[in-house]
Design a protein around this motif. Structure first.
Motif, short mmCIF file in Angstrom:
data_model
loop_
_atom_site.label_atom_id
_atom_site.label_comp_id
_atom_site.label_asym_id
_atom_site.label_seq_id
_atom_site.Cartn_x
_atom_site.Cartn_y
_atom_site.Cartn_z
N PRO A 70 41.96 38.15 48.98
CA PRO A 70 42.37 38.95 47.94
C PRO A 70 42.60 37.92 46.68
O PRO A 70 43.80 37.98 46.23
N TRP A 77 41.54 46.00 46.69
CA TRP A 77 41.00 45.27 47.82
C TRP A 77 41.29 45.81 48.98
O TRP A 77 40.58 46.05 50.06
N GLY A 82 50.01 43.98 38.11
CA GLY A 82 48.49 43.67 38.12
C GLY A 82 48.16 43.19 39.48
O GLY A 82 47.00 43.39 40.15
N ILE A 107 42.15 37.64 43.60
CA ILE A 107 42.80 38.06 42.14
C ILE A 107 44.31 38.24 42.42
O ILE A 107 45.07 38.03 41.44
N THR A 108 44.68 39.14 43.49
CA THR A 108 46.08 39.23 43.84
C THR A 108 46.59 37.82 43.91
O THR A 108 47.89 37.68 43.33
N ALA A 132 45.61 45.16 42.00
CA ALA A 132 44.17 44.39 42.49
C ALA A 132 44.34 44.40 44.14
O ALA A 132 43.43 44.59 44.75
#
Length: 293
Positions: free
Chosen positions: A154, A50, A42, A156-157, A46
């Motif tokens: 980033p 990005w 995931g 989320i990452t 992500a």
């Protein structure tokens, strides 16, 4: 191990103990590798999304003058002193920087820009290369109607990777945490002491009351309240014994962790002296390689 490091490990284990009580935590703890792999995939997806988004580069006039703009990049954010241009064209400005005497940027804009110290974003039309020696650097910028900001990190990452690492760390920690302690090497002596017995090394294992008996030249005998009686036979006088404590946030237990014939054991003690006496007797018996009588 330093106190700071111990405090960090204890804090992570304490948080992990709280997280284990959440719904579904047991399933995550059973398959930490799989959960980490899913979170890692995931995070990669992500990160790819990005990275695929076009983003302006923040750069100074001094960096532009020496050709510091990234290859293929034309969308920039630059800060400087903005003044009205000499052209008769509406909304034309000149951006300069007092620290860069031989560089300026001509700005064309569809809207009126504030003058003075201003941050402007837009497409660099010309002037992305270093100025020839002896010549002023001049760039041309088509300004955005509204100045944009740099792309956010980033997040989320970063969050997914942090969660994955947290899953692996928590899966490998127990609370309370075992920390090794320095101990005195006491000569074997005759003693009889009350101990707690865990049939394993985990602090979550059930504790059974027991009695430990030591005598010089003899194996250490253990008797538990559930009727078990055994002589403790260790595989090594050093590597089969770990001396330390189970440390919680507000309390601790003094323990010996043993690799013994018949299964690993954890013995808990009321005092440091009792623990050191038992450790000396167990090490001496293992070193002598005595046989049970």
């Amino acid at each position: 191990m330093s106190k700071i490091w111990q405090g960090l490990v204890l804090g992570i284990a304490f948080i992990g103990d709280k997280l284990r009580r959440l719904p579904g935590a047991g399933l995550v703890e059973r398959f930490p590798g799989l959960v980490f792999a899913l979170l890692f995939i995931g995070a990669l997806l992500a990160g790819a999304v990005w990275a695929s988004q076009k983003s302006p580069q923040r750069i100074s006039l001094a960096e532009l003058a020496v050709g510091g703009l990234a290859p293929m990049q034309t969308w920039i954010i630059v800060t400087g002193d903005v003044a009205a241009g000499s052209s008769t064209a509406s909304h034309q400005y000149v951006l300069t920087d007092p620290a860069v005497l031989h560089a300026r940027m001509i700005i064309n804009s569809d809207v009126e820009l504030p003058v003075g110290r201003t941050t402007v974003s837009g497409r660099l039309i010309g002037g992305d290369a270093r100025a020839p020696q002896g010549y002023d650097w001049v760039g041309h910028l088509q300004a955005d109607p509204v100045a944009v900001q740099e792309q956010d990190p980033p997040w989320i990452t970063i969050v997914l990777l942090a969660c994955g690492l947290l899953v692996i760390v928590i899966a490998r920690t127990h609370y309370p945490v075992f920390f090794g302690d320095a101990h005195k090497r006491l000569a074997p002596s005759r003693a009889r002491m009350d101990v707690g017995v865990r049939r394993g090394w985990s602090p979550s294992d059930a504790v059974v009351p027991g009695t430990l008996t030591t005598e010089p030249g003899q194996r250490v005998r253990l008797e538990t309240s559930d009727g078990e009686m055994r002589e403790l036979r260790l595989q090594s006088a050093s590597s089969s014994i770990e001396v330390g404590r189970f440390q919680a946030a507000t309390s601790h237990e003094l323990v010996l962790r043993l690799v013994a014939s018949g299964g690993d054991l954890t013995l808990t003690f009321a005092t440091v002296h009792d623990r050191d006496v038992a450790c000396g007797a167990l090490a001496a018996a293992a070193a002598l390689r005595l046989r049970p009588q």
